[in-house]
Enzyme design. Structure first.
Site, PDB file in Angstrom:
ATOM      1  N   ALA A   1     -13.897 -11.128   5.384  1.00  0.00           N
ATOM      2  CA  ALA A   1     -13.813  -9.729   4.985  1.00  0.00           C
ATOM      3  C   ALA A   1     -13.403  -9.698   3.520  1.00  0.00           C
ATOM      4  O   ALA A   1     -12.755 -10.628   3.031  1.00  0.00           O
ATOM      5  CB  ALA A   1     -12.774  -8.999   5.832  1.00  0.00           C
TER       6      ALA A   1
ATOM      7  N   GLN B   1     -13.482   1.983  -3.044  1.00  0.00           N
ATOM      8  CA  GLN B   1     -13.545   0.581  -2.635  1.00  0.00           C
ATOM      9  C   GLN B   1     -14.830   0.332  -1.870  1.00  0.00           C
ATOM     10  O   GLN B   1     -15.412   1.258  -1.311  1.00  0.00           O
ATOM     11  CB  GLN B   1     -12.390   0.274  -1.673  1.00  0.00           C
ATOM     12  CG  GLN B   1     -11.142  -0.212  -2.335  1.00  0.00           C
ATOM     13  CD  GLN B   1     -10.125  -0.709  -1.330  1.00  0.00           C
ATOM     14  OE1 GLN B   1     -10.278  -0.559  -0.124  1.00  0.00           O
ATOM     15  NE2 GLN B   1      -9.071  -1.314  -1.837  1.00  0.00           N
TER      16      GLN B   1
ATOM     17  N   ARG C   1      -3.900   6.022  -3.047  1.00  0.00           N
ATOM     18  CA  ARG C   1      -2.609   5.336  -3.186  1.00  0.00           C
ATOM     19  C   ARG C   1      -1.625   6.270  -3.868  1.00  0.00           C
ATOM     20  O   ARG C   1      -1.981   6.907  -4.859  1.00  0.00           O
ATOM     21  CB  ARG C   1      -2.734   4.061  -4.029  1.00  0.00           C
ATOM     22  CG  ARG C   1      -3.624   3.000  -3.471  1.00  0.00           C
ATOM     23  CD  ARG C   1      -2.930   2.073  -2.485  1.00  0.00           C
ATOM     24  NE  ARG C   1      -3.919   1.245  -1.796  1.00  0.00           N
ATOM     25  CZ  ARG C   1      -4.327   0.052  -2.213  1.00  0.00           C
ATOM     26  NH1 ARG C   1      -3.783  -0.471  -3.291  1.00  0.00           N
ATOM     27  NH2 ARG C   1      -5.229  -0.625  -1.553  1.00  0.00           N
TER      28      ARG C   1
ATOM     29  N   VAL D   1      -6.141 -11.044   6.941  1.00  0.00           N
ATOM     30  CA  VAL D   1      -7.006 -12.210   6.767  1.00  0.00           C
ATOM     31  C   VAL D   1      -6.153 -13.475   6.759  1.00  0.00           C
ATOM     32  O   VAL D   1      -4.982 -13.443   6.448  1.00  0.00           O
ATOM     33  CB  VAL D   1      -7.830 -12.140   5.451  1.00  0.00           C
ATOM     34  CG1 VAL D   1      -8.973 -11.164   5.580  1.00  0.00           C
ATOM     35  CG2 VAL D   1      -6.960 -11.813   4.260  1.00  0.00           C
TER      36      VAL D   1
ATOM     37  N   HIS E   1      -7.036   1.928   2.081  1.00  0.00           N
ATOM     38  CA  HIS E   1      -8.106   0.963   1.818  1.00  0.00           C
ATOM     39  C   HIS E   1      -9.243   1.258   2.787  1.00  0.00           C
ATOM     40  O   HIS E   1      -9.086   2.042   3.710  1.00  0.00           O
ATOM     41  CB  HIS E   1      -7.609  -0.486   1.957  1.00  0.00           C
ATOM     42  CG  HIS E   1      -6.735  -0.731   3.150  1.00  0.00           C
ATOM     43  ND1 HIS E   1      -5.944  -1.825   3.300  1.00  0.00           N
ATOM     44  CD2 HIS E   1      -6.520   0.016   4.268  1.00  0.00           C
ATOM     45  CE1 HIS E   1      -5.283  -1.766   4.441  1.00  0.00           C
ATOM     46  NE2 HIS E   1      -5.619  -0.657   5.052  1.00  0.00           N
TER      47      HIS E   1
ATOM     48  N   TRP F   1       0.849  -1.199   0.000  1.00  0.00           N
ATOM     49  CA  TRP F   1       0.000   0.000   0.000  1.00  0.00           C
ATOM     50  C   TRP F   1       0.881   1.245   0.000  1.00  0.00           C
ATOM     51  O   TRP F   1       1.406   1.631   1.037  1.00  0.00           O
ATOM     52  CB  TRP F   1      -0.895   0.002   1.226  1.00  0.00           C
ATOM     53  CG  TRP F   1      -1.835  -1.164   1.247  1.00  0.00           C
ATOM     54  CD1 TRP F   1      -3.033  -1.246   0.617  1.00  0.00           C
ATOM     55  CD2 TRP F   1      -1.667  -2.419   1.913  1.00  0.00           C
ATOM     56  NE1 TRP F   1      -3.613  -2.464   0.858  1.00  0.00           N
ATOM     57  CE2 TRP F   1      -2.805  -3.200   1.632  1.00  0.00           C
ATOM     58  CE3 TRP F   1      -0.659  -2.954   2.718  1.00  0.00           C
ATOM     59  CZ2 TRP F   1      -2.954  -4.499   2.137  1.00  0.00           C
ATOM     60  CZ3 TRP F   1      -0.813  -4.229   3.213  1.00  0.00           C
ATOM     61  CH2 TRP F   1      -1.951  -4.987   2.916  1.00  0.00           C
TER      62      TRP F   1
END
Lengths: 661, 365
Positions: B333, B239, B225, B283, B199, B154
């Site tokens: 997620a 997003q 970004r 995740v 994000h 990122w």
């Protein structure tokens, strides 16, 4: 990262599936193969898999687990005989940045070219063959995953009298220290950069690149081979800062298990002995704090809940065994629950979920059947911001405005960006106004008129004062800007009408406009929530805009509606044309009329307006429509005439000096 | 066809034409009685196969019937067109319609609203987050600590530290306060670094801090970004984050929700899906979802796999950051790029068009 299919095949044996099948399987079960070029696979290796899979051995293990293929080569044992004969000394000054350092001292009869098979593998992995020593170092990195380095031992401590004893010191750079690297560049280091040095000078940038002076060349007779472990964030930062994104830096920039050093060293020494007839004279291993591997509990029942798939124990054990997990059978009786020791290189595996991922991906995510979730019914809530934005957008397009999205960055503003991407993007926008203006200028090149709006966040500083302190805050608020541009004329009145409709449709009735000479301030419940005005648009025409603080406005939005019965008694309408001074404000006249006859005037509006020389110097004519109504009876003509007379007389005698035309 | 048949046919016709009120049903009547497959036409065509005697007997009668029907229909039609021609005398019906103006919603708004509608129909709540975030919520609380190589995934816009507020008493602090909808303003400790969220994922921890599971939410919003702009990259874009947490929310549930969502969004039952391993620190496991649309779609969107979203099961450490007990809970997620979805759905070749403010583009939606 580039991988040679030939080398994978060497490790996996003749039953290795064809390259396309391997690529497809890796993408679906392990990590993405981004491309295939001839013999080369380009793999997008996840940041947490460098320790075990930035190597052909690691990728081969994945392939073996996916296809159920046994590896042809036996894994190298991590145990490594350390000689410690005293010919070589290693000193680590910063043990946090360098947790392990292994060095081997070898004599080598001849530095020739490496065998052809090795050269081919290097080339297909994107590495240029140089000589047998350097090539073995690179080959071991490819095969094992540990970046290796070889120094010309005779170039170390060259001025020292104790020629027999070589010393390697791992330390941070001294102020202003310089090094010429193997590729001929000279670097001057910041004091935090970790170096590998001898007693006198720097030999290499630790984990990144070797120095030119100690490089292995054709005349080299003795070498020192390095296999070490470095602090990943430090290497990552240094490599970025120096612009040296080497294969070694890429690997060391991610966390590698210290065990890789010993695997690499063992392989390198055996290849040097075998292919270059080298002789091991001495070796050292400094590894003060050993890393331990933990034990993880796994339960088939829990896995079924987690993945939605029930697998039999045999299959799960098979998957895990292929990946190198040790299954401890002490708890066998407890039906599908067992303890696991993950393979030591797998730094990414720490808890149940990590193991569940291994099982689920080898089984295949595509084989998991979609299942609708079973949950208690609860009403879905939509955040107020989201709902109100949608409401406002619907009203605004109904008013003929089209929605645009513009950049959040601006050349001027209040909240400053530390690393702006361009000189006109140094700040966050504090208003949407100038972006919409820009859009109108562009759009008027193609259209005679254009009406746009944007709903977006704007950013400001504000100061919050309490009795004894003032805090500086960043405020992030929703803003609505509407703008209408025309090539000819001035669309202000349309804008004003549109803003009023917007407010009314949002359920806001308590609003007033305040004349600020150059703009009109909009107040809701006495709070200023926006501005309206007009401006020139370069040579394109002119525009009217309204700039609203939508976050403030949201507090007043009322979505409730209540029916009011229509008035019982009819209204009476009278039109009158008044001759007024040019400077007289229509709003003041209308307000005055409602004040003069507050009981009966229901509404007063301007229905015609003109200026002309025929009216006299600095005069204008306003035609007004006044609506009268009483709540309790039908007004008679006489009553209305009486009210009209009163209004006209008052307007004539007060500061307006209005004449009926 | 007997004499009786002919009589019945005639009676039926006369009865039905009486009730005809418009041109369309008149035409239906014509087809029924005079069309190629009508009884009368079929009979007339079959006359040549009959004996001369029968031909003489029925031929003229059937023909007379045909003429009678025809005239009746013409007469009726002229009644209708009389009305029409009276109106068209005043109005030239062929004039182009007057241009009525209605604004256009931005395609990203359209797609966002569609996504919201699909997910709210599945019981997901819609939550809004902040565009300015702290390093803590954007990275640390998502299991991306400082120095983690994954942070490089990122590229971040950092915001300048606020200078100490001017104060006479010198007791003021340079606190950062970000107005947060739905609850009190949030004051952050001095020294917290602020950034533009890379994000929508920070909302995961923010939401979990103030809500108890089970729940399911989506979070649409603008993200940032630091990267060079080209046809598929913008410095700001959109997003939608999704988060579903409960005691037994599984990977299989995730597949169901995502497949259902994408089928509805593309109004397409036949989408090929690909769920494959990926890595995001917040995740475990991490997945990437690719789709391939049916061949009748725009060619650019059909021939190859399109990466649509990153997703996975919420990492136990993220639950810990939100002060949940990870042993009791599981959930999934996901994060999906709205610009990318809109580019596929509306056949938009260049992401920069969305931020151009060009009405020649916006006017098409």
């Amino acid at each position: 990262m580039k991988f040679s299919y030939t080398l994978l095949k060497r490790i996996l044996g003749p039953r290795t599936p064809p390259i396309l099948k391997v690529a497809e399987a890796l993408t679906m079960h392990s990590f993405e193969v981004e491309g295939i070029a001839g013999d080369r696979l380009d793999i997008n290796l996840p940041a947490n898999r460098y320790s075990d899979a930035a190597s052909h051995n690691g990728v081969a293990r994945e392939i073996s687990a996916i296809f159920g293929l046994h590896l042809r080569t036996k894994p190298i044992k991590a145990a490594h005989q350390i000689a410690n004969r005293g010919l070589l000394e290693v000193e680590i000054k910063d043990k946090r940045l360098c947790p392990r350092y292994m060095a081997s001292y070898l004599s080598i009869p001849e530095v020739k070219a490496s065998p052809r098979w090795m050269q081919e593998i290097l080339v297909s992995s994107g590495i240029k063959p140089i000589n047998i020593v350097v090539d073995i170092m690179n080959y071991v990195m490819l095969e094992i995953g540990e970046p290796m380095h070889a120094f010309d031992a005779d170039k170390l401590d060259s001025n020292s009298s104790r020629v027999a004893n070589r010393t390697i010191i791992v330390r941070r750079a001294k102020p202003g220290e310089k090094l010429k690297t193997l590729d001929g560049q000279t670097f001057r280091f910041e004091p935090h950069v970790l170096l590998v040095a001898d007693r006198k000078q720097a030999l290499a940038i630790a984990g990144i690149k070797g120095g030119a002076s100690s490089g292995v060349a054709q005349k080299t007779k003795n070498i020192i081979v390095e296999a070490a472990s470095f602090d990943a964030p430090a290497i990552f930062k240094n490599a970025r800062a120096l612009g040296l994104l080497t294969d070694a830096a890429e690997r060391f920039g991610h966390e590698l298990h210290p065990e890789l050093a010993s695997l690499g060293m063992q392989r390198a020494v055996s290849l040097l002995k075998e292919l270059a007839k080298a002789d091991l004279l001495d070796s050292v291993d400094i590894y003060p704090k050993r890393r331990k591997t933990g034990v993880i509990g796994f339960s088939l029942k829990k896995f079924a809940d987690f993945s939605g798939v029930t697998l039999d124990e045999k299959r799960v054990r098979e998957y895990l065994t292929f990946l190198g997990f040790k299954i401890m059978d002490r708890h066998k009786s407890s039906g599908g629950d067992f303890l696991l020791v993950p393979p030591s290189l797998r730094l990414d595996i720490q808890n149940f979920e990590d193991v569940a991922e291994e099982v689920a991906r080898l089984y295949g995510y595509e084989r998991i059947k979609p299942l609708p979730p079973v949950v208690s019914l609860a009403t879905a809530e939509i955040a107020k911001d989201s709902r109100y934005k949608r409401l406002a957008r619907q009203i605004l397009i109904g008013l003929g405005f089209s929605e645009i999205y513009t950049t959040s960055f601006a050349p001027k503003g209040e909240v400053e960006v530390q690393n702006p991407i361009a000189s006109d993007k140094k700040y966050l926008r504090s208003s949407l106004h100038s972006n919409l203006r820009k859009s109108l200028v562009e759009n008027l090149k193609h259209f005679d008129e254009a009406a746009v709006f944007e709903i977006g966040k704007v950013f400001k500083h504000s100061v919050k004062s309490t009795s004894n302190k003032r805090d500086l805050l960043v405020a992030e608020n929703w803003s609505i800007v509407m703008a209408k541009g025309v090539k000819k004329g001035l669309p202000f009145y349309e804008m004003k009408g549109a803003v009023e409709l917007l407010l009314q449709k949002l359920g806001i009735t308590e609003y007033v406009f305040l004349d600020k000479r150059h703009s009109l301030e909009i107040l809701v419940d006495t709070k200023p929530i926006g501005l309206m005005g007009v401006e020139e648009l370069l040579k394109q025409g002119s525009c009217a805009y309204a700039d609203l603080d939508f976050s403030a406005l949201m507090k007043f939005i009322d979505e409730e509606r209540a029916y009011l019965p229509p008035p019982k008694f009819p209204a009476v309408q009278r039109d009158v044309s008044l001759l007024l001074d040019l400077g007289t404000k229509a709003g003041d006249i209308l307000q005055a009329i409602e004040d003069i006859s507050p009981r009966y005037v229901e509404d007063a509006d301007v229905i015609d307006y003109f200026e002309d020389k025929s009216l006299g110097v600095n005069k204008k004519s306003l035609t007004l429509r006044i609506v009268f109504r009483a709540e309790d009876r039908t007004l008679t003509d006489e009553e209305v005439d009486e009210e009209m007379k009163k209004i006209i007389a008052t307007l004539r005698d007060n500061e307006f000096h209005a004449q009926v035309r | 066809m007997s004499t009786k048949d002919i009589q019945n046919l005639r009676r039926g016709f006369l009865e039905q034409i009486k009730n005809i009120k418009d041109v369309k049903s008149l035409e239906e009547l014509r087809v029924k009685f005079l069309g190629r497959k009508s009884k009368l036409t079929v009979f007339l065509r079959s006359l040549k196969n009959l004996s001369i005697q029968k031909r003489r007997e029925f031929g003229p009668r059937a023909n007379a019937l045909r003429v009678e029907f025809d005239e009746a229909i013409r007469k009726k039609l002229s009644q209708f067109s009389a009305v029409a021609s009276q109106l068209s005398h005043v109005v030239d019906l062929t004039m182009p319609g007057k241009k009525v103006t209605l604004g256009h919603l931005h395609p990203l708004t359209l797609i966002e609203q569609e996504v919201i509608d699909i997910f709210t129909a599945m019981g997901f709540s819609v939550v809004e987050g902040l565009e300015i975030e702290t390093e803590y919520y954007n990275f640390d609380a998502l299991n991306i600590p400082k120095g983690h190589p994954a942070r490089e995934m990122w590229d971040t816009f950092w915001l300048c530290e606020l200078k100490r507020a001017p104060t006479r008493t010198h007791k003021g602090q340079a606190k950062y306060e970000v107005p947060d909808t739905g609850r009190k303003n949030l004051l952050l400790a001095p020294g917290d670094k602020i950034l533009l969220r890379t994000h929508t994922s920070p909302v995961q921890v923010r939401y979990m801090e103030t809500h108890r599971p089970p729940f399911q939410i989506i979070v649409p919003g603008r993200v940032f970004r630091y990267e060079a702009t080209d046809a598929s990259h913008e410095v700001n874009f959109y997003q939608v984050e999704g988060l579903m947490v409960g005691t037994k929310i599984s990977l299989a549930n995730f597949k169901y929700v995502i497949e259902e969502f994408l089928r509805r969004l593309f109004r397409e039952q036949k989408i090929d899906f690909r769920f494959r391993p990926s890595y995001f620190p917040f995740v475990e496991p991490g997945l990437e979802v690719d789709i391939k649309l049916a061949a009748r779609r725009k060619p650019q969107a059909t021939s190859r796999w399109l990466e649509i979203m990153g997703a996975g099961m919420v990492h136990p450490r993220v639950f810990e950051y939100a002060h949940y007990n990870p042993r009791d809970l599981q959930g999934f997620a996901f994060g999906v790029g709205l610009d990318r979805l809109a580019m596929i759905k509306y056949n938009v070749p260049d992401i920069r068009l969305f931020y151009s403010g060009d009405l020649r583009f916006i006017g098409q939606f």
